[in-house]
Write an enzyme that holds these catalytic residues in place. Structure first.
Site, PDB file in Angstrom:
ATOM      1  N   TYR A 231       7.021  25.048 -33.078  1.00 39.91           N
ATOM      2  CA  TYR A 231       8.489  24.513 -32.649  1.00 39.91           C
ATOM      3  C   TYR A 231       9.113  24.945 -31.296  1.00 39.91           C
ATOM      4  O   TYR A 231       9.962  24.420 -31.059  1.00 39.91           O
ATOM      5  CB  TYR A 231       9.208  25.161 -33.873  1.00 39.91           C
ATOM      6  CG  TYR A 231       8.811  24.560 -35.119  1.00 39.91           C
ATOM      7  CD1 TYR A 231       7.843  23.787 -35.426  1.00 39.91           C
ATOM      8  CD2 TYR A 231       9.264  25.438 -36.221  1.00 39.91           C
ATOM      9  CE1 TYR A 231       7.472  23.029 -36.662  1.00 39.91           C
ATOM     10  CE2 TYR A 231       8.830  24.917 -37.709  1.00 39.91           C
ATOM     11  CZ  TYR A 231       8.013  23.643 -37.817  1.00 39.91           C
ATOM     12  OH  TYR A 231       7.484  23.306 -39.000  1.00 39.91           O
TER      13      TYR A 231
ATOM     14  N   LYS B  12      -5.807  29.387 -38.724  1.00 33.49           N
ATOM     15  CA  LYS B  12      -6.736  28.326 -38.750  1.00 33.49           C
ATOM     16  C   LYS B  12      -7.766  28.815 -37.639  1.00 33.49           C
ATOM     17  O   LYS B  12      -7.906  28.080 -36.770  1.00 33.49           O
ATOM     18  CB  LYS B  12      -6.067  26.839 -38.410  1.00 33.49           C
ATOM     19  CG  LYS B  12      -6.842  25.783 -38.469  1.00 33.49           C
ATOM     20  CD  LYS B  12      -7.278  25.454 -40.037  1.00 33.49           C
ATOM     21  CE  LYS B  12      -8.172  24.353 -39.936  1.00 33.49           C
ATOM     22  NZ  LYS B  12      -8.682  23.863 -41.386  1.00 33.49           N
TER      23      LYS B  12
ATOM     24  N   ASP C 165      -5.623  25.648 -44.830  1.00 38.24           N
ATOM     25  CA  ASP C 165      -5.930  24.700 -45.700  1.00 38.24           C
ATOM     26  C   ASP C 165      -6.002  25.203 -47.244  1.00 38.24           C
ATOM     27  O   ASP C 165      -5.886  24.876 -48.175  1.00 38.24           O
ATOM     28  CB  ASP C 165      -6.962  23.534 -45.393  1.00 38.24           C
ATOM     29  CG  ASP C 165      -7.792  24.311 -44.685  1.00 38.24           C
ATOM     30  OD1 ASP C 165      -7.735  25.469 -44.117  1.00 38.24           O
ATOM     31  OD2 ASP C 165      -8.838  23.665 -44.121  1.00 38.24           O
TER      32      ASP C 165
ATOM     33  N   ASP D 287       6.378  27.499 -42.622  1.00 42.08           N
ATOM     34  CA  ASP D 287       7.499  26.495 -42.937  1.00 42.08           C
ATOM     35  C   ASP D 287       6.788  25.868 -44.105  1.00 42.08           C
ATOM     36  O   ASP D 287       7.501  25.590 -45.167  1.00 42.08           O
ATOM     37  CB  ASP D 287       7.592  25.850 -41.749  1.00 42.08           C
ATOM     38  CG  ASP D 287       9.046  24.720 -41.996  1.00 42.08           C
ATOM     39  OD1 ASP D 287       9.707  24.975 -42.995  1.00 42.08           O
ATOM     40  OD2 ASP D 287       9.154  24.005 -40.981  1.00 42.08           O
TER      41      ASP D 287
ATOM     42  N   ASP E 160       7.698  26.121 -48.546  1.00 38.71           N
ATOM     43  CA  ASP E 160       8.245  25.171 -49.356  1.00 38.71           C
ATOM     44  C   ASP E 160       7.487  24.990 -50.505  1.00 38.71           C
ATOM     45  O   ASP E 160       7.836  24.635 -51.848  1.00 38.71           O
ATOM     46  CB  ASP E 160       8.635  23.976 -48.686  1.00 38.71           C
ATOM     47  CG  ASP E 160       9.856  23.714 -47.936  1.00 38.71           C
ATOM     48  OD1 ASP E 160      10.610  24.890 -47.881  1.00 38.71           O
ATOM     49  OD2 ASP E 160      10.288  22.639 -47.476  1.00 38.71           O
TER      50      ASP E 160
END
Ligand code: NAD
Length: 355
Positions: free
Chosen positions: A141, A190, A222, A246, A250
Site C-alpha cells: 500500500y 508467503k 493462502d 487487511d 475482514d
C-alpha cells in the site's frame, strides 16, 4: 495537578456520536474521574465547520492526549466533496499523525452469539478467540505505484517493500500480546514466493529469541485463510504484513459475527493508541437509536487494557457485555428469533446495570 488521563474523543458522523456517548458512559462508570475527555472535530462535521476533515487543532489534541477514541466518520453528504478533503482523509491523517503502525483486531465469538457465526456449529463450538496484529504503514500500500507501457500495452506495478525495523517492531507487538494470552504467535507470510516475506520470516524468528516463553509458528497466507474457516480455534495471535492483514482481518470479522460487535486498536511505539469500532458511520440507522454500541464500548475496554494497563476494568466491561448477551438482549444487527430486540440506549443501560 490533575492526574487524570487525557482521552481525545472523536465522535465523528452518523452513528459515531451515539456509540461514543455510550462508550464514555461505560468508561466513566468503571473508572470514575480517571479520565478527562476532550472532544475533537473530525470527518464530515469538521468539513462542514472548518472546510477540512482534520483541522490542525484536532490532530494536536490527539497527539497530546494519552489515547484517542474514535466513533466513525463519513456519510453520503460528503461522498462528492473534493477527494483531498473527504472524511476518510481525516482518518488517514490521524493514524499518520499518531504514528501508529500496528492494527490490532480481536476475532472473538461471544458464546451467546455463536448461532450468528457462519461456520459449522462443531467448529464454532471449539471457541474462536484470536487477535490479528496487522502491520499498517509498510508493504504494497505504501510502496511505489507505477502505471506504464510495456511492449506496447498498458502495465502497472505496486512495490511490496519492508525494512527490517518495520518488521521487528510489529513482531515485538505480537509477542508482547501473546504474553497476556495463550502464548502462541502465528506469523503469516508467503515466504515460498516473496523475497519480502523471506525477510519477514527471518526477522520474526530473530525477535522470537527474546520471547522464549512464546511458541512461534509460520503459515503461508493462502493456508492461513483456509485454516481460519477450517479450525479458527488453533489461533491465538496472528502477525502479518499490511495487505495480508487487511484481507484476513475482514475474513475474521465475518466469522466472529456482526460488524457492530468488533473493536480495533492501532498502536505505535509511544503507546498512545487509537481505538475505534471497525464499523462505519451507518447513515442508514443514524439518529434512530438503533446502533449497537458494543463495538465502541469494547474499543474503550481495549484502550483501558493497552494504553492504561487497567486490565481489571477491561475484564469487567467484557464480562458485562457477555452477560447482557447471555440474558438475550440484542440490537437489530445481532437479533435472531427468540431473543429480545432492544434499542442502542437500552443496550447501554443493560450493560451499565451489569457493571
Ligand atoms: P457501515 O459499517 O457504516 O454500515 C454497514 C452496515 O452495517 C449498515 O447496514 C449499517 O446499518 C450496519 N451497521 C454498522 N455499524 C452498526 C452498528 N454499530 N449497529 C448496527 N448496525 C450497524 O459501512 P458503509 O455503509 O459501507 O459506510 C457508511 C459510511 O461510513 C461511509 O461514508 C464510509 O466511508 C464510512 N466508513 C467509515 C469508517 C470509519 O470511520 N472508520 C469505516 C468504514 C466506513
Amino acid at each position: 495537578m490533575s492526574t487524570k488521563k487525557i482521552v481525545a474523543v472523536i465522535p465523528g458522523d452518523g452513528i459515531g456520536p451515539e456509540v461514543i456517548d455510550a462508550a464514555l458512559k461505560v468508561l466513566e462508570h468503571v473508572a470514575p474521574n480517571k479520565f478527562e475527555f476532550k472532544s475533537v472535530a473530525m470527518g464530515g462535521n469538521a468539513i462542514d465547520k472548518y472546510g477540512e476533515p482534520l483541522p490542525a487543532e484536532s490532530l494536536k489534541t490527539c497527539q497530546n492526549a494519552d489515547a484517542t477514541l474514535l466513533g466513525a466518520v463519513g456519510g453520503p453528504k460528503w461522498d462528492n466533496v473534493d477527494p483531498n478533503i473527504r472524511p476518510e482523509r481525516g482518518l488517514l491523517g490521524v493514524r499518520k499523525g499518531l504514528e501508529v503502525f500496528a492494527n490490532i483486531r480481536p476475532a472473538k465469538i461471544f458464546q451467546p452469539l455463536a448461532s450468528a457465526c457462519p461456520l459449522r456449529k462443531d467448529i464454532a463450538d471449539k471457541g474462536i478467540d484470536f487477535i490479528i496484529v496487522r502491520e499498517l504503514t509498510g508493504g504494497i500500500y505504501f510502496g511505489e505505484h507505477k502505471a506504464f507501457t510495456l511492449n506496447g500495452e498498458r502495465a502497472a506495478s505496486d512495490l511490496m517493500q519492508y525494512t527490517e525495523h518495520e518488521i521487528r517492531r510489529i513482531a515485538h507487538v505480537a509477542f508482547k500480546m501473546a504474553r497476556g494470552r495463550r502464548k502462541l504467535v502465528t506469523s503469516v507470510d508467503k515466504a515460498n514466493i516473496l523475497t519480502s516475506s523471506r525477510l519477514w520470516r527471518d526477522v520474526v524468528i530473530d525477535v522470537a529469541k527474546e520471547y522464549p516463553d512464546i511458541e512461534l509458528n509460520h503459515m503461508y497466507v493462502d493456508n492461513a485463510s483456509m485454516q481460519m474457516v477450517r479450525d479458527p480455534s488453533q489461533f491465538d495471535v496472528i502477525v502479518t504484513e499490511n495487505t495480508f492483514g487487511d484481507i484476513l482481518s475482514d475474513e475474521a470479522s465475518q466469522i466472529a459475527g456482526s460488524i457492530g460487535m468488533i473493536p480495533s486498536a492501532s498502536l505505535g511505539d509511544n503507546n498512545r493508541g487509537l481505538y475505534e469500532p471497525i464499523h462505519g458511520s451507518a447513515p442508514d440507522i443514524a439518529g434512530q437509536d438503533k446502533a449497537n454500541p458494543i463495538a465502541t464500548i469494547l474499543a474503550g475496554a481495549m484502550m483501558l487494557r493497552y494504553s492504561f494497563d487497567m486490565n481489571t476494568e477491561a475484564d469487567r466491561i467484557e464480562r458485562a457485555v457477555d452477560e447482557v448477551l447471555k440474558a438475550g438482549f440484542r440490537t437489530g444487527d445481532i437479533y435472531t428469533d427468540g431473543t429480545n430486540l432492544i434499542s442502542g440506549s437500552k443496550m447501554l443501560s443493560e450493560i451499565i446495570t451489569r457493571l
